[in-house]
Design a protein around this motif. Structure first.
Motif, mmCIF file in Angstrom:
data_model
loop_
_atom_site.group_PDB
_atom_site.id
_atom_site.type_symbol
_atom_site.label_atom_id
_atom_site.label_comp_id
_atom_site.label_asym_id
_atom_site.label_seq_id
_atom_site.Cartn_x
_atom_site.Cartn_y
_atom_site.Cartn_z
ATOM 1 N N PRO A 262 -4.090 -3.782 -3.163
ATOM 2 C CA PRO A 262 -3.589 -2.732 -1.647
ATOM 3 C C PRO A 262 -3.214 -3.629 0.049
ATOM 4 C CG PRO A 262 -4.634 -1.263 -3.448
ATOM 5 C CD PRO A 262 -4.912 -3.347 -3.772
ATOM 6 N N LEU A 263 -4.857 -3.920 -0.094
ATOM 7 C CA LEU A 263 -4.945 -4.855 1.177
ATOM 8 C C LEU A 263 -4.081 -6.001 1.953
ATOM 9 C CD1 LEU A 263 -7.471 -4.542 3.849
ATOM 10 C CD2 LEU A 263 -8.323 -6.584 2.828
ATOM 11 N N ILE A 264 -4.347 -6.589 -0.085
ATOM 12 C CA ILE A 264 -2.964 -8.231 0.409
ATOM 13 C C ILE A 264 -0.812 -7.012 0.451
ATOM 14 C CG2 ILE A 264 -1.988 -9.782 -0.576
ATOM 15 C CD1 ILE A 264 -4.783 -10.134 -1.641
ATOM 16 N N LYS A 265 -1.295 -6.651 -0.279
ATOM 17 C CA LYS A 265 0.687 -6.058 0.248
ATOM 18 C C LYS A 265 0.319 -4.961 1.678
ATOM 19 C CE LYS A 265 0.692 -5.044 -5.278
ATOM 20 N NZ LYS A 265 1.017 -4.422 -5.976
ATOM 21 N N ALA A 266 -0.678 -4.901 2.123
ATOM 22 C CA ALA A 266 -0.881 -3.641 3.588
ATOM 23 C C ALA A 266 -0.601 -5.185 4.569
ATOM 24 C CB ALA A 266 -1.685 -3.651 3.635
ATOM 25 N N ILE A 267 -0.705 -6.258 3.715
ATOM 26 C CA ILE A 267 -0.620 -7.489 5.523
ATOM 27 C C ILE A 267 0.440 -7.205 6.340
ATOM 28 C CG2 ILE A 267 -1.272 -9.955 6.075
ATOM 29 C CD1 ILE A 267 -2.460 -10.371 3.513
ATOM 30 N N PRO A 268 0.414 -6.927 7.252
ATOM 31 C CA PRO A 268 2.041 -6.829 8.161
ATOM 32 C C PRO A 268 2.675 -8.947 8.371
ATOM 33 C CG PRO A 268 0.190 -7.244 9.374
ATOM 34 C CD PRO A 268 -0.478 -6.920 8.033
#
Length: 108
Positions: A2-8
């Motif tokens: 989820p953290l990787i997918k949240a990268i702008p």
């Protein structure tokens, strides 16, 4: 993940913005083929230190920035010993501490 997918989107060259970074640096705690495969599927090259290898992998040159930032924030006792119940107040103190740190660096 989820953290990787949240990268702008990554800013940089003119044109269509890139959606993800080229590489992901991680320490030995994430040294597992499962994590490597998941990161590769997103199109990011995982640079994860292998367990049992000497520390000369070069990852420390990138990681120390985060550790130094946390150490700088711990200069402020109110952030080191969190007594705030509300998250918004704690976040305000974090932003104030970051501003003070930046100001001190610029004055030097």
């Amino acid at each position: 993940m989820p953290l990787i997918k949240a990268i702008p989107p990554v800013r940089g060259r003119v044109g269509r913005p890139r959606k993800r970074p080229d590489r992901l640096y991680a320490d030995r705690g994430y040294d597992h083929d499962k994590y490597r495969r998941l990161v590769w599927r997103t199109g990011i090259k995982p640079i994860i230190a292998r367990r049992g290898t000497p520390h000369g992998s070069g990852l420390g040159t990138h990681r120390w920035v985060v550790e130094r930032t946390i150490a700088l924030l711990h200069w402020f006792r109110r952030l080191r010993i969190r007594g705030e119940i509300r998250d918004d107040i704690h976040e305000a103190f974090m932003k104030l501490a970051a501003a003070i740190i930046c100001w001190r660096r610029l004055v030097r």
